[in-house]
Design a protein around this motif. Structure first.
Motif, PDB file in Angstrom:
ATOM      1  N   TRP B 250       0.828  -1.206   0.000  1.00 45.04           N
ATOM      2  CA  TRP B 250       0.000   0.000   0.000  1.00 45.04           C
ATOM      3  C   TRP B 250       0.867   1.263   0.000  1.00 45.04           C
ATOM      4  CZ3 TRP B 250      -0.686   3.723   3.951  1.00 45.04           C
ATOM      5  CH2 TRP B 250      -1.707   4.640   3.703  1.00 45.04           C
ATOM      6  N   TYR B 253       2.159   1.663  -3.409  1.00 44.20           N
ATOM      7  CA  TYR B 253       1.058   2.028  -4.291  1.00 44.20           C
ATOM      8  C   TYR B 253       0.709   3.505  -4.115  1.00 44.20           C
ATOM      9  CZ  TYR B 253      -3.583   1.735  -6.436  1.00 44.20           C
ATOM     10  OH  TYR B 253      -4.673   1.913  -7.221  1.00 44.20           O
ATOM     11  N   ALA B 254       0.796   3.970  -2.869  1.00 44.53           N
ATOM     12  CA  ALA B 254       0.501   5.382  -2.589  1.00 44.53           C
ATOM     13  C   ALA B 254       1.567   6.292  -3.196  1.00 44.53           C
ATOM     14  CB  ALA B 254       0.416   5.599  -1.072  1.00 44.53           C
ATOM     15  N   ASP B 256       3.518   5.582  -5.970  1.00 43.59           N
ATOM     16  CA  ASP B 256       3.448   5.593  -7.430  1.00 43.59           C
ATOM     17  C   ASP B 256       2.449   4.541  -7.891  1.00 43.59           C
ATOM     18  OD1 ASP B 256       3.783   5.669 -10.091  1.00 43.59           O
ATOM     19  OD2 ASP B 256       5.948   5.385 -10.100  1.00 43.59           O
ATOM     20  N   SER B 257       1.198   4.957  -8.118  1.00 42.22           N
ATOM     21  CA  SER B 257       0.162   3.972  -8.396  1.00 42.22           C
ATOM     22  C   SER B 257       0.208   3.470  -9.832  1.00 42.22           C
ATOM     23  CB  SER B 257      -1.220   4.560  -8.095  1.00 42.22           C
ATOM     24  OG  SER B 257      -1.430   5.666  -8.944  1.00 42.22           O
ATOM     25  N   THR B 258       1.010   4.117 -10.683  1.00 45.28           N
ATOM     26  CA  THR B 258       1.087   3.603 -12.051  1.00 45.28           C
ATOM     27  C   THR B 258       2.095   2.473 -12.166  1.00 45.28           C
ATOM     28  OG1 THR B 258       2.679   5.348 -12.496  1.00 45.28           O
ATOM     29  CG2 THR B 258       0.404   5.747 -13.177  1.00 45.28           C
ATOM     30  N   ARG B 259       3.108   2.535 -11.307  1.00 41.61           N
ATOM     31  CA  ARG B 259       4.181   1.542 -11.418  1.00 41.61           C
ATOM     32  C   ARG B 259       3.874   0.288 -10.594  1.00 41.61           C
ATOM     33  NH1 ARG B 259      10.241   2.368  -9.471  1.00 41.61           N
ATOM     34  NH2 ARG B 259      10.926   0.268  -9.946  1.00 41.61           N
ATOM     35  N   TYR B 260       3.289   0.486  -9.417  1.00 42.89           N
ATOM     36  CA  TYR B 260       3.050  -0.648  -8.529  1.00 42.89           C
ATOM     37  C   TYR B 260       1.577  -1.020  -8.525  1.00 42.89           C
ATOM     38  CZ  TYR B 260       7.642   0.714  -6.902  1.00 42.89           C
ATOM     39  OH  TYR B 260       8.957   1.040  -6.840  1.00 42.89           O
ATOM     40  N   ASN B 262      -2.079  -2.560  -6.904  1.00 43.75           N
ATOM     41  CA  ASN B 262      -2.713  -2.267  -5.624  1.00 43.75           C
ATOM     42  C   ASN B 262      -2.463  -3.399  -4.637  1.00 43.75           C
ATOM     43  OD1 ASN B 262      -4.586  -4.317  -6.129  1.00 43.75           O
ATOM     44  ND2 ASN B 262      -5.860  -2.916  -7.307  1.00 43.75           N
TER      45      ASN B 262
END
Lengths: 216, 377
Positions: B250, B253-254, B256-260, B262
């Protein structure tokens, strides 16, 4: 005094020679010289070359150390042994380079590293420095051949499982599935451990048989 | 001749028949529904894989028990658990002879050389899997889709390879069934190498479509819940692993939500649930102290996510748990609970009695203390 089997009586020299091959095998009993044992034994031919190179160095340096044992000052003996060993390693180094460049590249730095092999130095210190030249050379030769035997036993298994070949001859046909781990460093440890286990089982069984024989 | 009303005896006062055999038997029972669903998913090949791997484990265990080099008995079910878990972590179309190698290595290197049940340092099933991962990297990464038609009558061609021989190529076989190569990839591999995400319901149940994950995470969680409720397994370890993995995922994800992906995808897309519930909770190879369990679980969860994101492998649970196993003796050492009546280790509380037991004294208190009250000669 200098006797060999078949001549009527088997004496000290034969024992000196056989000691390294079986009873005190450098690889499986004394567990010395592990660096080349684990690193170059990816195939049987590599093991044979490495073993024979070490055999030559051991026999020759044990003989020379024994010859010079009264002249070498006690305080600098280790350095002197190293110089003697290094001389013969240089000879082997150039010889292998001249005979087969492929093999030279396959063995890499491990030929030069025979200098640092504790087995060679150990025999020079523990045996050659206290014995006459002939028994010392025979003992070095036997230890070297025992080392070769150990390397081939490990290298053979690794080559059979890792490539499906032995000495370059295909054993299982073209469809063989290679065990990748066997040609990687962990494979050396697995096979070495496996052989140690086999010898431990043999020894335990023999001791049990000896005890049983004593009791009856 | 009446029965005594009060029974007086020293600890332990446990009345329930909680033996190793009983706990292990319940773990086997709880694994059976998972195995059954796995067979429904993948058909006859999965069944053959489970049978062969488990049989190899049992036979190897039997051999070592007969030679007397290993403690334990065949009836304690521990080898059966190893076999079932190992089979569940292998791809369904894994060649049977490689499965046998994995089972052999699991018991020999994972268990027998340490002295049998209760003495092993690493989880035997994972030792076996790590070996075949290193030996046969191609076969162990070859997954086939689930719920294929005719899966109960036809073997996946790779699983019936001759011993020591290269298994048949499943890609050709899948093309004959009008499936592309991507159908055989696991959700994690799809995400890692192709950037394709799977949806949540599919991940949880692996019921719909040709999803190529192993056992269904929802079912594993359910069976794990049974074990945790019956106290056959400590709930702290799975909770710590999943919590730590979710938290790490999380946070990333917070950032860099495009790379990692959810956190939900991280938790349910691979073997993490099975590993957290059944592998990491192995009583022999995990810490016994409650605080140690939290540390151990957190370490495994963190390592799993790190290996998945930053290494060349799509899956990292196996190595994470093996590293956790290796760390557990140390974790146990540093999380020892305090003995009742003593202060924090290192400083002795004032006013405590002069007597300190030999083990408690360790090195903190000089040995002279023991001699103080000795009668003088």
């Amino acid at each position: 005094m200098n006797s060999f089997p078949g001549t009527g009586y088997e004496g000290k020299n034969w024992t000196e020679f056989m000691e390294g091959i079986w009873e005190r095998n450098p690889v499986f009993v004394m567990v010395l010289g592990m660096c080349p044992t684990l690193a170059v034994t990816v195939s049987a031919i590599n093991s044979i070359s490495m073993g024979l190179a070490t055999t030559f160095v051991m026999a020759a340096s044990c003989w020379l150390v024994s010859l010079l044992r009264h002249q070498i000052p006690k305080e600098v003996r280790i350095a002197t042994y190293i110089v003697i060993i290094a001389t013969f390693v240089t000879v082997v180094d150039y010889a292998i380079q001249a005979i087969s460049l492929d093999m030279y590249e396959a063995l890499g730095a491990y030929i030069q590293l025979i200098v640092a092999n504790c087995l060679v130095l150990g025999r020079a210190e523990a045996h050659a420095a206290r014995n006459a030249p002939l028994p010392a050379a025979l003992n070095g030769l036997g230890m070297g051949l025992g080392f070769t035997l150990g390397l081939v036993m490990i290298g053979g298994v690794r080559e059979i499982l890792g490539a499906g070949t032995l000495l370059g001859f295909s054993l299982f046909g073209a469809n063989f599935q290679p065990w990748v781990v066997m040609v990687l460093p962990p494979g050396g440890f697995f096979v070495m451990g496996g052989w140690l286990l086999v010898f431990a089982l043999v020894r335990a069984r023999r001791e049990r048989a000896a005890v049983a024989a004593q009791e009856t | 001749m009446s029965t005594p009303l009060i029974e007086i005896r020293s600890a332990p006062h446990v009345k329930a028949p909680r033996t190793v055999e009983m706990i292990m038997r319940h773990v086997v029972w709880s694994l059976l529904p998972i195995c059954a669903f796995y067979v429904v998913q993948y058909g006859i090949s999965a069944l053959a894989s489970i049978v062969v791997v488990t049989a190899t484990c049992l036979l190897t265990e039997k051999f070592f028990i007969r030679t007397g080099t290993q403690s334990g008995q065949l009836t304690d079910y521990s080898a059966a658990i190893t076999g079932l878990l190992l089979a569940l972590t292998l791809p369904p179309g894994f060649p049977l002879w490689m499965g046998a190698v994995a089972g052999l290595v699991a018991i020999v290197l994972g268990k027998a050389i340490f002295g049998g049940i209760g003495h092993n340092l690493f989880n035997p099933a994972l030792v076996g899997r790590a070996f075949v991962q290193a030996a046969f990297p191609t076969s162990i990464a070859t997954y086939t889709p689930s719920f294929l038609t005719g899966r109960f009558t036809e073997f996946i061609p790779s699983s019936v390879a001759w011993p020591l021989m290269i298994p048949a190529d499943t890609v050709v076989w899948m093309q004959s069934k009008q499936l592309d190569a991507l159908a055989g990839a696991t959700p994690l591999a799809k995400w890692k190498f192709d950037g394709v995400m799977a949806n949540a319901v599919e991940l949880l149940t692996s019921l719909s479509g040709h999803m190529a994950v192993g056992p269904a995470p929802a079912l594993v969680l359910l069976c794990g819940l049974y074990l945790a409720l019956r106290r056959f397994m400590d709930w702290r370890i799975p909770v710590a692993i999943l919590g730590s993995a979710a938290l790490t995922a999380w946070l990333l994800y917070a950032v860099d939500s495009t790379r990692y992906p959810n956190p939900f995808f991280m938790l349910f897309s691979g073997g993490l649930i099975l590993g957290a519930v059944y592998m990491a909770t192995d009583m022999v190879t995990s810490p016994v102290t409650p605080r140690g369990m939290w540390v151990y679980g957190a370490l495994i969860g963190l390592l799993t996510v790190v290996i998945r994101y930053y290494s060349g492998l799509p899956e990292g649970v196996m190595y994470a748990i093996l590293l956790g196993n290796a760390a557990s003796p140390l974790i146990e050492r540093i999380t020892q609970p305090l003995t009742f009546g003593r202060g924090a280790p290192g400083r002795s509380r004032e006013g405590t009695p002069g007597y300190v037991s030999r083990t408690d004294a360790d090195a903190a208190i000089p040995k002279k203390r023991f001699l103080r009250n000795k009668p003088k000669k």
